[in-house]
Scaffold this motif. Structure first.
Motif, short mmCIF file in Angstrom:
data_model
loop_
_atom_site.label_atom_id
_atom_site.label_comp_id
_atom_site.label_asym_id
_atom_site.label_seq_id
_atom_site.Cartn_x
_atom_site.Cartn_y
_atom_site.Cartn_z
N PRO A 2 0.80 -1.23 0.00
CA PRO A 2 0.00 0.00 0.00
C PRO A 2 0.83 1.28 0.00
O PRO A 2 0.36 2.31 -0.47
N THR A 3 2.07 1.23 0.51
CA THR A 3 2.88 2.46 0.58
C THR A 3 3.77 2.64 -0.65
O THR A 3 4.60 3.54 -0.68
N ASP A 4 3.59 1.81 -1.64
CA ASP A 4 4.43 1.90 -2.85
C ASP A 4 3.58 2.38 -4.03
O ASP A 4 2.70 1.67 -4.49
N LEU A 5 3.87 3.59 -4.50
CA LEU A 5 3.16 4.12 -5.67
C LEU A 5 3.98 3.96 -6.94
O LEU A 5 3.58 4.44 -8.00
N PHE A 6 5.13 3.31 -6.84
CA PHE A 6 6.02 3.24 -8.00
C PHE A 6 5.98 1.89 -8.72
O PHE A 6 6.37 1.80 -9.87
N ASN A 7 5.55 0.87 -8.03
CA ASN A 7 5.58 -0.47 -8.62
C ASN A 7 4.24 -1.16 -8.49
O ASN A 7 3.44 -0.83 -7.62
N PHE A 8 4.03 -2.13 -9.35
CA PHE A 8 2.80 -2.91 -9.33
C PHE A 8 3.18 -4.38 -9.41
O PHE A 8 3.81 -4.80 -10.37
N LYS A 9 2.84 -5.13 -8.38
CA LYS A 9 3.26 -6.53 -8.33
C LYS A 9 2.28 -7.45 -9.04
O LYS A 9 1.08 -7.23 -9.01
N ILE A 67 6.01 7.30 5.91
CA ILE A 67 6.30 7.71 4.54
C ILE A 67 5.27 8.72 4.03
O ILE A 67 4.08 8.63 4.36
N GLY A 68 5.75 9.68 3.30
CA GLY A 68 4.87 10.64 2.62
C GLY A 68 5.26 10.71 1.15
O GLY A 68 6.46 10.80 0.83
N LEU A 71 0.06 9.37 2.73
CA LEU A 71 0.70 9.43 4.04
C LEU A 71 0.50 8.06 4.69
O LEU A 71 -0.65 7.61 4.84
N GLY A 72 1.57 7.42 5.04
CA GLY A 72 1.40 6.07 5.57
C GLY A 72 2.57 5.62 6.42
O GLY A 72 3.45 6.40 6.76
N GLY A 73 2.54 4.36 6.73
CA GLY A 73 3.60 3.79 7.55
C GLY A 73 3.67 2.29 7.34
O GLY A 73 2.77 1.68 6.76
N ALA A 74 4.78 1.73 7.79
CA ALA A 74 4.97 0.28 7.65
C ALA A 74 5.77 -0.21 8.86
O ALA A 74 6.47 0.57 9.51
N GLY A 129 3.26 -5.07 8.44
CA GLY A 129 2.04 -4.40 8.00
C GLY A 129 2.34 -3.07 7.34
O GLY A 129 3.45 -2.54 7.44
N GLU A 130 1.35 -2.58 6.64
CA GLU A 130 1.45 -1.27 6.00
C GLU A 130 0.08 -0.61 6.08
O GLU A 130 -0.94 -1.31 6.01
N VAL A 131 0.06 0.70 6.17
CA VAL A 131 -1.20 1.42 6.09
C VAL A 131 -0.93 2.73 5.34
O VAL A 131 0.14 3.30 5.48
#
Lengths: 397, 261
Positions: A151-158, A216-217, A240-243, A255-257
């Protein structure tokens, strides 16, 4: 999507910086380490009782050089050729109830072609100083602690069928600043045409006892496409999130949110929690749960845009709640067998992926999987996807 | 000068005599198992170590897999970093183990991803070898996780050895219930170690044999070690190609940043 055409000024900056620490770029040629792999993939599939196959041959050549202790240059070229059925239409995979709204003459817009390609996947210069690392150029960006989703990764798609496959490089300027032994600040800038639409990321990472955590932001331009009208909605996405990653009662837990503030569409949350354990026989068990707050709970509401945005990576899931379970066992010294199960909790559909990996020779790996989509047509892992598999032989050099 | 005071020179000579005679007196005495294990621990856990190692795995079907890696260790084995050089399929992969392998991170260069492993994984095979992560990354485990008992003396691998039994302390989660060590009397080097099953102290799981013992920087070093897995009928050998003790290693090496270098 990254088109691989980075601004020339990044390279000029690389050149100036490398010269400024006293080593000419020209000396790289004398010390370049060349390695990589060749892989051949055979991908058969059965779709609506028809058998299809696609084969890819990929040569990846990595170059690496460290002309001085503080300087590292890395790059890789990918050469990929395709054989078999190279022309596909995405609509063939979607439920008939969804595709029937597409006029026949518009179907060609959903064609997908695999063409032989050669491209520079990564090319970067890393400068390491006592209190900072600076990485300039096309580079991989890996974010998050999740295995199947991040969820905190906007650069890749698995790809859920092969989540650990290497991700493409991104044009970026990255600065890593360590603070003590377990704290670090990372900033990444991914330049686009203007400052306003360029990507910006700040990542604070820390550790306490057996727990690693991060905040992370990210601000990044994001496109949602309306595939019915063939129009794109470009907006600024602010995440805005965290892991975290650690241990609880002997289990590995991570976890990630992430909260996503969208400029023009509805804001949403994404979250993930994962657990793993190795039982006494050496069998490894892992499970993840992923939730997308705007995901749908009734599969009859899935529309063309939902499916297409999932396929193109504009969003990570179509239903609200998903699960991923992995079991892996070392059958012999060189053979691992496993099985992953992907499920939509909301629509009750399941995909099953038995896997086998075998280290055939010293630098030769064989990896194969089958995938069966067992849900009813129209569901997340429904029969419209067909069944298939993949056989990959990879030789490292 | 007070006549009753012992002259400094005499005192000095007496102290020197004790200094010369004491080790002989101690060696003449029977050492306790704790004293022996303290000496062993000091030997096998130097302050820092930097080494290049070749590891060969022989599978049950007789196939061989060879790895070459650099190993860095600090704070008497409490911090460890391993970085692969060969073969190509694992080149650049690195493993960081801190707090005696209670915290493990792995770096995968092809995806530039660092993954933290939970402690249950430390008992997994390391790269398919007969060593576990725990075997590789535990510094002072002999003292911290086990109670020792001297079983007597025995000849082993051609050396006069102390035979020491270590039994897991209550509350320790170390992966072996019992160890038996054969420690060379002359230099306190553990030439053979038997490892017993985590839950069954009667089942021999693995045997480590060290050979080609050379003194490097004043420290006896087994230049070759072989771990025999008695359950799987496999073996893994490690050959030290180069080793340096008590070298300066920056703390920054044993961080996530150091892992990614």
């Amino acid at each position: 999507m990254n088109n691989g055409k980075g601004p020339i000024w990044i390279w000029k900056l690389c050149l100036v910086l490398s010269l400024s620490i006293g080593k000419p770029v020209g000396s790289f040629a004398q010390k370049v380490d060349i390695y990589g792999y060749f892989e051949s993939q055979f991908m058969p599939s059965v779709l609506k009782d028809e058998f299809y196959q696609l084969t890819t041959n990929k040569l990846r050549v990595d170059l690496e050089s460290s002309p001085a202790g503080q300087v590292t240059f890395g790059a890789n070229f990918d050469f990929i050729s395709y054989f078999g059925r190279k022309e596909w239409n995405i609509l063939d995979y979607l439920p008939g109830s969804v595709t029937k709204v597409i006029p026949q003459k518009q179907r060609r817009f959903f064609n997908l072609s695999y063409n032989d390609t050669i491209f520079l996947d990564n090319a970067y210069l890393k400068l390491s100083f006592r209190f900072v690392d600076l990485t300039l150029g096309k580079q991989q960006i890996s974010l998050g602690t999740g295995y199947a989703w991040n969820p905190t990764d906007l650069f890749n798609f698995k790809d859920l069928l092969d989540p650990t496959y290497e991700q493409p490089g991104h044009n970026a300027i990255r600065v890593d600043i360590p603070i003590g032994n377990r704290w670090e600040v990372v900033t990444i800038y991914t330049p686009e045409g203007r400052w306003g639409n360029s990507g910006k990321l700040i990542h604070l990472k820390g550790g306490m006892e057996h727990l690693d955590w991060s905040v992370i932001g990210i601000e990044k331009e994001w496109t949602f496409t309306d595939y019915l009208t063939s129009t794109s909605l470009i907006q600024k996405r602010k995440l805005l999130g965290g892991a975290f990653s650690g241990e609880l009662f002997g289990l590995g837990v991570w976890g990630e949110v992430a909260h996503n503030d969208m400029g023009k569409t509805n804001d949403f949350w994404e979250s993930l929690i994962g657990l793993d354990y190795t039982i006494r026989s050496g069998t490894y068990l892992m499970g993840e749960y992923y939730r997308h707050s705007l995901g749908k709970t009734d599969y009859r509401e899935y529309n063309l845009n939902d499916w297409m945005q999932l396929i193109t990576g504009e969003k990570k899931a179509i239903s609200r709640d998903q699960a991923y379970v992995l079991i892996r066992h070392q059958a012999t010294d060189l053979i691992n067998i496993g099985c992953s199960v992907m499920a939509s909790i909301n629509d009750g559909s399941v995909g099953v992926v038995p896997t086998l990996s075998y280290n055939l020779f010293e630098n030769v790996d064989l990896f194969t999987y089958l995938n069966f989509n067992l849900g009813r047509e129209g569901k997340s892992f429904g029969k419209s996807w067909g069944n298939g598999g993949m056989l990959r032989l990879r030789v490292y050099f | 000068m007070n006549a009753k005071m012992i002259p400094i020179k005499v005192l000095g000579a007496f102290a020197a005599l004790i200094w010369i005679l004491l080790p002989a007196a101690v060696s003449g005495q029977e050492l306790t198992s704790e004293q022996i294990m303290n000496r062993v621990n000091k030997l096998v856990s130097p302050e820092t170590v930097k080494a290049r190692i070749r590891m060969v795995i022989v599978t049950s079907s007789g196939k061989r897999r060879t790895f070459l890696y650099d190993s860095f260790s600090k704070d008497r084995g409490e911090k460890n970093l391993i970085r692969y050089i060969e073969p190509s399929r694992v080149k650049g992969e690195a493993i960081l183990m801190l707090n005696n392998a209670e915290d493990i991170w792995i770096y995968f260069p092809r995806t530039k991803r660092v993954r933290k492993l939970a402690t249950h994984t430390k008992r997994q095979k390391w790269e398919g070898s007969d060593f576990s992560y725990e075997d590789m990354g535990t510094g002072e485990t002999f003292l911290k996780d086990f109670n020792s008992k001297k079983l007597g003396s025995e000849k082993k691998e051609g050396y006069d050895c102390y035979k020491i039994e270590l039994n897991r302390k209550r509350g320790s989660d170390v992966g072996y219930s019992r160890l038996i060590l054969w420690v060379i009397k002359e230099n306190f080097f553990p030439v053979v170690i038997n490892y017993y099953d985590r839950n069954d102290p009667g089942t021999l799981e693995k045997v480590l044999v060290q050979s080609n013992i050379k003194e490097i920087d004043g420290i006896p070093t087994g230049m070759k070690m072989v771990m025999y897995n008695k359950q799987d009928n496999t073996e893994t050998s490690m050959e030290i190609l180069d080793v340096k003790y008590n070298v300066k290693l920056d703390d920054g090496l044993f961080t996530e940043r150091g892992l990614r270098k």
